[in-house]
Write an enzyme that holds these catalytic residues in place. Sequence first.
Site, PDB file in Angstrom:
ATOM      1  N   ASP A   7       0.795  -1.241   0.000  1.00 25.83           N
ATOM      2  CA  ASP A   7       0.000   0.000   0.000  1.00 25.83           C
ATOM      3  C   ASP A   7       0.824   1.286   0.000  1.00 25.83           C
ATOM      4  O   ASP A   7       0.520   2.226   0.759  1.00 25.83           O
ATOM      5  CB  ASP A   7      -0.942   0.012   1.207  1.00 25.83           C
ATOM      6  CG  ASP A   7      -1.974  -1.098   1.165  1.00 25.83           C
ATOM      7  OD1 ASP A   7      -1.996  -1.864   0.183  1.00 25.83           O
ATOM      8  OD2 ASP A   7      -2.766  -1.204   2.125  1.00 25.83           O
ATOM      9  N   CYS A  15      -1.723  -2.798   7.881  1.00 22.29           N
ATOM     10  CA  CYS A  15      -1.680  -3.701   6.725  1.00 22.29           C
ATOM     11  C   CYS A  15      -0.408  -4.543   6.673  1.00 22.29           C
ATOM     12  O   CYS A  15      -0.452  -5.708   6.268  1.00 22.29           O
ATOM     13  CB  CYS A  15      -1.879  -2.897   5.441  1.00 22.29           C
ATOM     14  SG  CYS A  15      -3.524  -2.128   5.367  1.00 22.29           S
ATOM     15  N   LYS A  49      -7.076  -4.802  -3.002  1.00 25.77           N
ATOM     16  CA  LYS A  49      -7.843  -5.328  -1.872  1.00 25.77           C
ATOM     17  C   LYS A  49      -8.756  -4.241  -1.331  1.00 25.77           C
ATOM     18  O   LYS A  49      -8.550  -3.062  -1.599  1.00 25.77           O
ATOM     19  CB  LYS A  49      -6.908  -5.848  -0.782  1.00 25.77           C
ATOM     20  CG  LYS A  49      -5.960  -4.805  -0.202  1.00 25.77           C
ATOM     21  CD  LYS A  49      -4.937  -5.427   0.715  1.00 25.77           C
ATOM     22  CE  LYS A  49      -3.968  -4.427   1.294  1.00 25.77           C
ATOM     23  NZ  LYS A  49      -4.584  -3.430   2.191  1.00 25.77           N
TER      24      LYS A  49
END
Length: 211
Positions: free
Chosen positions: A17, A159, A114
């Site tokens: 990310d 994450c 995602k």
Amino acid sequence: MRPSIQPSAGDVLLVVDLQNDFCPGGRLAVPHGDEAVALINRLAARFEHVVLTQDWHPRGHLSFASTHGRAPFEMIEASYGPQILWPDHCVQDTPGAALHKNLHIPHAELILRKGFRRGIDSYSAFFENDRMTPTGLAGYLRERGFSRIFIAGLAFDFCVRYSAEDAKAHGFSAVVIEDACRAIDVGGSTEATRKSFAEGRIETLMTEAFA
């Protein structure tokens, strides 16, 4: 002195990310998140195999505070358990969802999106937050023959943490490159992450280990 790590054909770097909304100036900025970019670029050059993840939320996502008329960082009870409410971020096909402009990994072999299901948030690269809906990453990595996953990116305490824990649970060797991550630190989440890694025997190291 510990010998430097030389990534092998069975190793993969998972870059989590590294998107505009998680960097300074973004909607959910991780403090100093952009500082990880140059480190990760250098790291990625050492790996033959790299996978990127990308948060990819529809408008009106369950995890957005605005969806509920609530303030960011409040908690709600979702169908799958407690859920932190975040500022709107990484909305599909917006500049904030784009990978950081200075991230340069042209040989990355997969970009895994995602969090695109409106009613489920997603921290881990392996499972949505209901802990039952897989992303398909585990199967991809197994079919490619990878056994050890090095993880870097944003945010260390969300994450990255959940991706590392799920990698370990799936039977992979998981290694977090801590100085190539940055934490958002909500309610002591950074310390909780370090404790979880120690208890779960998830190795952490620094980029200097690759020197």
